[in-house]
Design an enzyme around this catalytic site. Sequence first.
Site, PDB file in Angstrom:
ATOM      1  N   ASN A 161      44.277  40.647  46.457  1.00  0.00           N
ATOM      2  CA  ASN A 161      45.798  40.446  47.318  1.00  0.00           C
ATOM      3  C   ASN A 161      45.559  41.341  48.642  1.00  0.00           C
ATOM      4  OD1 ASN A 161      48.317  39.951  47.211  1.00  0.00           O
ATOM      5  ND2 ASN A 161      47.769  39.007  45.841  1.00  0.00           N
ATOM      6  N   GLU A 204      36.833  43.864  35.683  1.00  0.00           N
ATOM      7  CA  GLU A 204      36.601  44.791  33.920  1.00  0.00           C
ATOM      8  C   GLU A 204      38.192  43.998  33.065  1.00  0.00           C
ATOM      9  OE1 GLU A 204      34.322  47.830  35.702  1.00  0.00           O
ATOM     10  OE2 GLU A 204      35.726  46.386  36.566  1.00  0.00           O
TER      11      GLU A 204
END
Length: 160
Positions: free
Chosen positions: A65, A75
């Site tokens: 972002n 993960e």
Amino acid sequence: MQKITIQSDFTVFETLNELDQEIQNLFNHAEKARQKAYAPYSNFLVGCALLLDNGEIITGSNQENASYPSGLCAERTAIYYAGAKYPEAKVVKMTIIAGSINQVTASPIPPCGACRQAVFEYEFKQKTPIEIYFKGEEGQILKSDSLENMLPLTFNSKYL
């Protein structure tokens, strides 16, 4: 004063062919997930695949972002989804493959510190270790028998 030594042990595999078919399959899933990563800022793509004790395979990829802290690593994407979708299942094995768009990554890329803490939370909750295998786009693969091995001084709920 006393000095202590903390040691982490890893198994090194030179190629994927040295791993059993189950782990090779998990790496294939992680690679497919890696291709779905959204990383326009770092150009660093990561894919993760989890094998649950119910036989399900869960994948995740990093999602960036423009507001950097708002992104999420592969993960944590995978393990949080597994926890939300299959809250009673245990995570048995995890594979991670990572690399840059700008250059070939030929050394194993371990989980970042935030991911280690997040994965350890699940290891602690389920009271069984999670095998973790990680690699770059090519080259050696490292295996840790547990997340606690990678983060020996863990922080968990017993301190709260």
